[in-house]
Design a protein around this motif. Structure first.
Motif, PDB file in Angstrom:
ATOM      1  N   ASP A 182       0.841  -1.193   0.000  1.00 38.20           N
ATOM      2  CA  ASP A 182       0.000   0.000   0.000  1.00 38.20           C
ATOM      3  C   ASP A 182       0.878   1.245   0.000  1.00 38.20           C
ATOM      4  OD1 ASP A 182      -2.377   1.579   0.202  1.00 38.20           O
ATOM      5  OD2 ASP A 182      -1.940   1.854   2.322  1.00 38.20           O
ATOM      6  N   GLY A 183       1.576   1.445  -1.120  1.00 42.56           N
ATOM      7  CA  GLY A 183       2.475   2.594  -1.233  1.00 42.56           C
ATOM      8  C   GLY A 183       3.789   2.368  -0.505  1.00 42.56           C
ATOM      9  N   ILE A 184       4.697   3.287  -0.684  1.00 44.69           N
ATOM     10  CA  ILE A 184       5.999   3.234  -0.010  1.00 44.69           C
ATOM     11  C   ILE A 184       6.042   4.355   1.021  1.00 44.69           C
ATOM     12  CG2 ILE A 184       8.490   3.504  -0.315  1.00 44.69           C
ATOM     13  CD1 ILE A 184       8.236   2.122  -2.973  1.00 44.69           C
ATOM     14  N   ARG A 185       6.121   3.946   2.286  1.00 34.00           N
ATOM     15  CA  ARG A 185       6.108   4.896   3.394  1.00 34.00           C
ATOM     16  C   ARG A 185       7.535   5.156   3.876  1.00 34.00           C
ATOM     17  NH1 ARG A 185       0.701   4.844   5.087  1.00 34.00           N
ATOM     18  NH2 ARG A 185      -0.452   3.215   3.976  1.00 34.00           N
ATOM     19  N   TYR A 186       7.825   6.396   4.155  1.00 32.79           N
ATOM     20  CA  TYR A 186       9.149   6.773   4.635  1.00 32.79           C
ATOM     21  C   TYR A 186       9.024   8.024   5.497  1.00 32.79           C
ATOM     22  CZ  TYR A 186       8.985  10.461   1.079  1.00 32.79           C
ATOM     23  OH  TYR A 186       8.625  11.563   0.332  1.00 32.79           O
ATOM     24  N   THR A 187      10.085   8.349   6.208  1.00 34.59           N
ATOM     25  CA  THR A 187      10.117   9.552   7.039  1.00 34.59           C
ATOM     26  C   THR A 187      11.331  10.376   6.641  1.00 34.59           C
ATOM     27  OG1 THR A 187       9.058   8.413   8.887  1.00 34.59           O
ATOM     28  CG2 THR A 187      10.221  10.455   9.387  1.00 34.59           C
ATOM     29  N   ILE A 188      11.112  11.664   6.409  1.00 36.88           N
ATOM     30  CA  ILE A 188      12.205  12.550   6.024  1.00 36.88           C
ATOM     31  C   ILE A 188      12.264  13.718   7.002  1.00 36.88           C
ATOM     32  CG2 ILE A 188      10.721  13.819   4.392  1.00 36.88           C
ATOM     33  CD1 ILE A 188      13.245  14.127   2.611  1.00 36.88           C
ATOM     34  N   PHE A 189      13.468  14.103   7.401  1.00 33.38           N
ATOM     35  CA  PHE A 189      13.625  15.194   8.356  1.00 33.38           C
ATOM     36  C   PHE A 189      14.935  15.919   8.083  1.00 33.38           C
ATOM     37  CE2 PHE A 189      14.957  11.151  10.073  1.00 33.38           C
ATOM     38  CZ  PHE A 189      16.210  11.383  10.603  1.00 33.38           C
ATOM     39  N   GLY A 190      15.129  17.017   8.774  1.00 33.52           N
ATOM     40  CA  GLY A 190      16.314  17.838   8.525  1.00 33.52           C
ATOM     41  C   GLY A 190      15.966  19.043   7.669  1.00 33.52           C
ATOM     42  N   GLU A 191      16.878  19.392   6.770  1.00 32.76           N
ATOM     43  CA  GLU A 191      16.749  20.626   5.980  1.00 32.76           C
ATOM     44  C   GLU A 191      15.889  20.417   4.726  1.00 32.76           C
ATOM     45  OE1 GLU A 191      18.095  23.646   7.111  1.00 32.76           O
ATOM     46  OE2 GLU A 191      18.276  22.345   8.853  1.00 32.76           O
ATOM     47  N   VAL A 192      14.597  20.149   4.942  1.00 31.30           N
ATOM     48  CA  VAL A 192      13.639  20.075   3.849  1.00 31.30           C
ATOM     49  C   VAL A 192      12.452  20.963   4.186  1.00 31.30           C
ATOM     50  CG1 VAL A 192      14.277  17.778   3.026  1.00 31.30           C
ATOM     51  CG2 VAL A 192      12.603  18.000   4.864  1.00 31.30           C
ATOM     52  N   ALA A 193      11.688  21.308   3.161  1.00 28.15           N
ATOM     53  CA  ALA A 193      10.586  22.248   3.372  1.00 28.15           C
ATOM     54  C   ALA A 193       9.476  21.655   4.230  1.00 28.15           C
ATOM     55  CB  ALA A 193      10.027  22.692   2.018  1.00 28.15           C
ATOM     56  N   ASN A 194       9.158  20.377   4.013  1.00 29.63           N
ATOM     57  CA  ASN A 194       8.055  19.749   4.734  1.00 29.63           C
ATOM     58  C   ASN A 194       8.476  18.397   5.309  1.00 29.63           C
ATOM     59  OD1 ASN A 194       5.969  21.763   3.984  1.00 29.63           O
ATOM     60  ND2 ASN A 194       6.320  20.976   1.929  1.00 29.63           N
ATOM     61  N   PRO A 195       9.159  18.397   6.450  1.00 31.92           N
ATOM     62  CA  PRO A 195       9.588  17.127   7.046  1.00 31.92           C
ATOM     63  C   PRO A 195       8.418  16.345   7.617  1.00 31.92           C
ATOM     64  CG  PRO A 195      10.066  18.953   8.526  1.00 31.92           C
ATOM     65  CD  PRO A 195       9.553  19.573   7.262  1.00 31.92           C
ATOM     66  N   GLY A 196       8.666  15.049   7.873  1.00 29.25           N
ATOM     67  CA  GLY A 196       7.643  14.219   8.503  1.00 29.25           C
ATOM     68  C   GLY A 196       7.418  12.923   7.760  1.00 29.25           C
ATOM     69  N   PRO A 197       6.493  12.087   8.250  1.00 25.03           N
ATOM     70  CA  PRO A 197       6.170  10.832   7.569  1.00 25.03           C
ATOM     71  C   PRO A 197       5.481  11.110   6.229  1.00 25.03           C
ATOM     72  CG  PRO A 197       5.373  10.858   9.848  1.00 25.03           C
ATOM     73  CD  PRO A 197       5.754  12.251   9.505  1.00 25.03           C
ATOM     74  N   LYS A 198       5.835  10.332   5.226  1.00 26.46           N
ATOM     75  CA  LYS A 198       5.279  10.505   3.877  1.00 26.46           C
ATOM     76  C   LYS A 198       4.911   9.139   3.305  1.00 26.46           C
ATOM     77  CE  LYS A 198       6.611  14.891   3.965  1.00 26.46           C
ATOM     78  NZ  LYS A 198       5.668  16.029   4.038  1.00 26.46           N
TER      79      LYS A 198
END
Length: 260
Positions: A140-156
Protein backbone atom coordinates in the motif's frame (compact mmCIF):
# COMPACT_ATOMS: atom_id res chain seq x y z
CA UNK A 1 44.69 48.36 8.07
CA UNK A 2 42.49 48.88 5.04
CA UNK A 3 44.10 45.96 3.19
CA UNK A 4 43.62 43.72 6.23
CA UNK A 5 39.99 44.74 6.51
CA UNK A 6 39.46 44.10 2.79
CA UNK A 7 41.06 40.66 2.98
CA UNK A 8 38.98 39.77 6.02
CA UNK A 9 35.87 41.00 4.23
CA UNK A 10 36.61 38.99 1.08
CA UNK A 11 37.47 35.82 3.02
CA UNK A 12 34.31 36.00 5.10
CA UNK A 13 32.17 36.73 2.05
CA UNK A 14 33.34 33.80 -0.04
CA UNK A 15 33.46 31.33 2.86
CA UNK A 16 29.95 32.11 4.04
CA UNK A 17 28.23 31.86 0.66
CA UNK A 18 27.01 28.50 -0.65
CA UNK A 19 28.68 27.70 -4.01
CA UNK A 20 26.29 27.08 -6.91
CA UNK A 21 27.90 23.66 -7.54
CA UNK A 22 26.57 22.54 -4.15
CA UNK A 23 23.01 23.39 -5.15
CA UNK A 24 22.64 21.42 -8.40
CA UNK A 25 21.46 17.79 -8.45
CA UNK A 26 23.13 14.96 -10.41
CA UNK A 27 26.03 16.84 -12.02
CA UNK A 28 28.25 15.11 -14.55
CA UNK A 29 27.82 12.89 -17.57
CA UNK A 30 26.18 9.48 -17.11
CA UNK A 31 28.13 6.42 -18.17
CA UNK A 32 26.52 4.06 -20.66
CA UNK A 33 25.82 0.75 -18.95
CA UNK A 34 24.29 -2.35 -20.45
CA UNK A 35 23.48 -3.95 -17.11
CA UNK A 36 21.24 -2.62 -14.38
CA UNK A 37 22.58 -3.09 -10.88
CA UNK A 38 21.02 -6.20 -9.37
CA UNK A 39 20.89 -4.64 -5.92
CA UNK A 40 18.27 -2.14 -7.08
CA UNK A 41 16.10 -4.92 -8.47
CA UNK A 42 15.99 -7.29 -5.51
CA UNK A 43 12.30 -7.64 -4.49
CA UNK A 44 11.38 -6.05 -1.19
CA UNK A 45 10.69 -8.43 1.70
CA UNK A 46 7.82 -7.58 4.00
CA UNK A 47 8.44 -6.32 7.54
CA UNK A 48 6.34 -5.76 10.64
CA UNK A 49 3.77 -2.91 10.27
CA UNK A 50 3.86 -3.02 6.48
CA UNK A 51 0.44 -2.73 4.87
CA UNK A 52 -0.43 -4.83 1.83
CA UNK A 53 -3.46 -4.74 -0.44
CA UNK A 54 -4.92 -8.11 -1.42
CA UNK A 55 -7.34 -8.08 -4.31
CA UNK A 56 -9.26 -11.22 -5.25
CA UNK A 57 -11.32 -11.42 -8.42
CA UNK A 58 -13.56 -14.20 -9.67
CA UNK A 59 -16.62 -14.74 -11.83
CA UNK A 60 -18.63 -15.39 -8.68
CA UNK A 61 -19.12 -11.96 -7.08
CA UNK A 62 -20.37 -13.55 -3.84
CA UNK A 63 -17.12 -15.44 -3.53
CA UNK A 64 -15.10 -12.26 -4.00
CA UNK A 65 -17.18 -10.44 -1.38
CA UNK A 66 -16.15 -13.03 1.22
CA UNK A 67 -12.49 -12.09 0.99
CA UNK A 68 -12.17 -8.47 -0.08
CA UNK A 69 -12.43 -5.92 2.71
CA UNK A 70 -15.02 -3.23 2.12
CA UNK A 71 -15.85 -0.08 4.02
CA UNK A 72 -19.20 -0.18 5.74
CA UNK A 73 -21.95 1.93 4.21
CA UNK A 74 -21.87 4.23 7.20
CA UNK A 75 -18.10 4.78 7.12
CA UNK A 76 -17.14 8.42 7.24
CA UNK A 77 -15.04 10.23 4.67
CA UNK A 78 -12.04 10.36 6.97
CA UNK A 79 -11.89 6.56 7.12
CA UNK A 80 -12.13 6.31 3.34
CA UNK A 81 -9.22 8.74 2.98
CA UNK A 82 -7.14 6.43 5.15
CA UNK A 83 -6.76 4.09 2.19
CA UNK A 84 -4.90 0.90 2.97
CA UNK A 85 -4.81 1.56 6.71
CA UNK A 86 -8.49 0.64 6.83
CA UNK A 87 -8.90 -1.67 3.84
CA UNK A 88 -5.47 -3.32 3.71
CA UNK A 89 -3.80 -6.05 5.75
CA UNK A 90 -1.22 -4.95 8.31
CA UNK A 91 1.68 -7.27 9.17
CA UNK A 92 1.45 -7.77 12.93
CA UNK A 93 4.25 -8.11 15.50
CA UNK A 94 4.48 -11.84 14.76
CA UNK A 95 4.77 -11.30 11.02
CA UNK A 96 1.24 -12.48 10.26
CA UNK A 97 -1.80 -11.14 8.44
CA UNK A 98 -5.37 -12.34 8.95
CA UNK A 99 -7.28 -13.13 5.78
CA UNK A 100 -11.04 -13.83 6.03
CA UNK A 101 -11.91 -17.56 5.94
CA UNK A 102 -8.25 -18.47 5.54
CA UNK A 103 -6.96 -17.29 8.89
CA UNK A 104 -3.44 -16.20 9.79
CA UNK A 105 -0.72 -16.32 7.15
CA UNK A 106 2.90 -15.60 7.98
CA UNK A 107 4.33 -13.10 5.50
CA UNK A 108 7.37 -11.75 7.36
CA UNK A 109 10.38 -11.83 5.05
CA UNK A 110 8.30 -12.80 2.03
CA UNK A 111 7.94 -10.84 -1.21
CA UNK A 112 4.50 -9.82 -2.45
CA UNK A 113 4.77 -12.49 -5.15
CA UNK A 114 5.46 -15.17 -2.55
CA UNK A 115 2.48 -13.97 -0.50
CA UNK A 116 0.28 -14.18 -3.59
CA UNK A 117 1.36 -17.78 -4.18
CA UNK A 118 0.63 -18.58 -0.53
CA UNK A 119 -2.90 -17.19 -0.77
CA UNK A 120 -3.54 -18.99 -4.05
CA UNK A 121 -2.44 -22.21 -2.38
CA UNK A 122 -4.87 -21.69 0.51
CA UNK A 123 -7.72 -20.88 -1.88
CA UNK A 124 -7.02 -24.07 -3.80
CA UNK A 125 -7.79 -26.01 -0.61
CA UNK A 126 -11.15 -24.28 -0.21
CA UNK A 127 -12.51 -24.16 -3.75
CA UNK A 128 -12.57 -26.69 -6.55
CA UNK A 129 -12.20 -24.07 -9.25
CA UNK A 130 -9.44 -22.08 -7.61
CA UNK A 131 -7.76 -21.65 -10.99
CA UNK A 132 -10.61 -19.31 -11.95
CA UNK A 133 -9.70 -16.96 -9.09
CA UNK A 134 -7.30 -14.09 -9.79
CA UNK A 135 -5.22 -12.83 -6.85
CA UNK A 136 -3.01 -9.74 -6.74
CA UNK A 137 -0.89 -8.59 -3.79
CA UNK A 138 0.93 -5.26 -3.58
CA UNK A 139 2.28 -2.83 -1.02
CA UNK A 140 0.00 0.00 0.00
CA UNK A 141 2.48 2.59 -1.23
CA UNK A 142 6.00 3.23 -0.01
CA UNK A 143 6.11 4.90 3.39
CA UNK A 144 9.15 6.77 4.64
CA UNK A 145 10.12 9.55 7.04
CA UNK A 146 12.20 12.55 6.02
CA UNK A 147 13.63 15.19 8.36
CA UNK A 148 16.31 17.84 8.52
CA UNK A 149 16.75 20.63 5.98
CA UNK A 150 13.64 20.08 3.85
CA UNK A 151 10.59 22.25 3.37
CA UNK A 152 8.06 19.75 4.73
CA UNK A 153 9.59 17.13 7.05
CA UNK A 154 7.64 14.22 8.50
CA UNK A 155 6.17 10.83 7.57
CA UNK A 156 5.28 10.50 3.88
CA UNK A 157 3.76 7.93 1.56
CA UNK A 158 4.00 7.67 -2.22
CA UNK A 159 1.66 5.32 -4.06
CA UNK A 160 4.22 3.97 -6.50
CA UNK A 161 5.89 0.61 -7.02
CA UNK A 162 9.32 2.23 -6.96
CA UNK A 163 10.42 5.52 -5.37
CA UNK A 164 13.78 7.20 -5.89
CA UNK A 165 15.34 9.41 -3.24
CA UNK A 166 14.79 12.35 -5.61
CA UNK A 167 11.05 11.53 -5.66
CA UNK A 168 11.04 11.30 -1.87
CA UNK A 169 12.79 14.66 -1.42
CA UNK A 170 10.61 16.37 -4.01
CA UNK A 171 7.54 15.08 -2.20
CA UNK A 172 8.86 16.83 0.93
CA UNK A 173 9.20 20.20 -0.81
CA UNK A 174 12.87 19.85 -1.85
CA UNK A 175 16.05 20.47 0.14
CA UNK A 176 16.45 23.97 1.57
CA UNK A 177 19.43 26.15 0.66
CA UNK A 178 20.89 25.31 4.06
CA UNK A 179 20.74 21.56 3.38
CA UNK A 180 23.82 19.55 2.35
CA UNK A 181 23.04 17.68 -0.87
CA UNK A 182 26.45 16.03 -0.73
CA UNK A 183 25.80 14.15 2.50
CA UNK A 184 22.22 12.92 2.64
CA UNK A 185 21.80 10.13 5.18
CA UNK A 186 19.54 7.13 4.63
CA UNK A 187 18.77 5.02 7.69
CA UNK A 188 17.38 1.62 6.72
CA UNK A 189 15.71 -0.86 9.06
CA UNK A 190 15.78 -4.26 7.39
CA UNK A 191 15.44 -7.87 8.49
CA UNK A 192 19.23 -8.03 8.53
CA UNK A 193 19.53 -5.14 11.00
CA UNK A 194 20.01 -1.38 10.91
CA UNK A 195 22.13 0.22 8.21
CA UNK A 196 23.23 3.78 7.54
CA UNK A 197 24.18 5.10 4.11
CA UNK A 198 25.45 8.40 2.72
CA UNK A 199 24.57 9.53 -0.78
CA UNK A 200 25.91 12.55 -2.71
CA UNK A 201 23.01 13.92 -4.75
CA UNK A 202 25.17 16.48 -6.55
CA UNK A 203 26.91 13.72 -8.58
CA UNK A 204 25.48 11.66 -11.41
CA UNK A 205 26.98 8.56 -9.74
CA UNK A 206 24.13 8.77 -7.22
CA UNK A 207 22.01 6.95 -9.81
CA UNK A 208 24.13 3.84 -9.18
CA UNK A 209 23.82 3.97 -5.39
CA UNK A 210 22.10 1.10 -3.61
CA UNK A 211 19.93 3.66 -1.80
CA UNK A 212 18.97 5.75 -4.84
CA UNK A 213 15.72 3.81 -4.72
CA UNK A 214 14.38 3.92 -1.20
CA UNK A 215 12.63 1.07 0.61
CA UNK A 216 9.52 1.19 2.81
CA UNK A 217 10.22 2.49 6.32
CA UNK A 218 13.46 4.28 5.33
CA UNK A 219 14.50 7.40 7.25
CA UNK A 220 16.04 10.23 5.20
CA UNK A 221 18.07 12.84 7.07
CA UNK A 222 19.19 15.99 5.24
CA UNK A 223 22.10 17.40 7.24
CA UNK A 224 22.50 21.22 7.49
CA UNK A 225 25.48 22.99 5.92
CA UNK A 226 28.06 24.71 8.12
CA UNK A 227 26.86 28.07 6.78
CA UNK A 228 23.65 27.63 8.77
CA UNK A 229 25.49 27.39 12.10
CA UNK A 230 27.70 30.36 11.17
CA UNK A 231 24.60 32.48 10.71
CA UNK A 232 26.22 34.67 8.04
CA UNK A 233 23.61 33.98 5.36
CA UNK A 234 23.12 31.49 2.58
CA UNK A 235 23.21 33.84 -0.41
CA UNK A 236 25.76 36.45 -1.45
CA UNK A 237 23.39 39.30 -0.61
CA UNK A 238 22.60 37.91 2.85
CA UNK A 239 26.30 37.38 3.58
CA UNK A 240 27.17 40.87 2.33
CA UNK A 241 24.49 42.42 4.51
CA UNK A 242 25.69 40.53 7.58
CA UNK A 243 29.35 41.41 7.00
CA UNK A 244 28.57 45.11 6.39
CA UNK A 245 26.53 45.20 9.61
CA UNK A 246 29.38 43.65 11.59
CA UNK A 247 31.97 45.90 9.94
CA UNK A 248 29.86 48.99 10.66
CA UNK A 249 29.43 47.97 14.28
CA UNK A 250 33.17 47.39 14.75
CA UNK A 251 34.08 50.68 13.03
CA UNK A 252 31.55 52.64 15.11
CA UNK A 253 32.86 51.07 18.30
CA UNK A 254 36.49 51.99 17.43
CA UNK A 255 35.57 55.60 16.58
CA UNK A 256 33.54 55.89 19.77
CA UNK A 257 36.44 54.60 21.88
CA UNK A 258 38.89 56.99 20.19
CA UNK A 259 36.51 59.91 20.76
CA UNK A 260 36.50 59.20 24.46
Amino acid sequence: MRKLAFLLFAFSFFCSCIPSKDLVYLQGEPLSKKEIHRINNIPYKLQVNDIIIIDIKAADSKLVALFNKKQANGANQEAQNGGGYFSGFTVDAHGNIRVPYIGEINVLGYTTKEVRLKIEGELAKLFKKAEDIFVSVKLDGIRYTIFGEVANPGPKVLYQNKVSIIDAISNAGDIALTGDKKKVEVLRLSLGGRKKFLIDLTKIEALDSEVFYIEPNDYINVIPLKQKSWGTGTTGLQSLTTIISVFTLVTSTILLVRGL
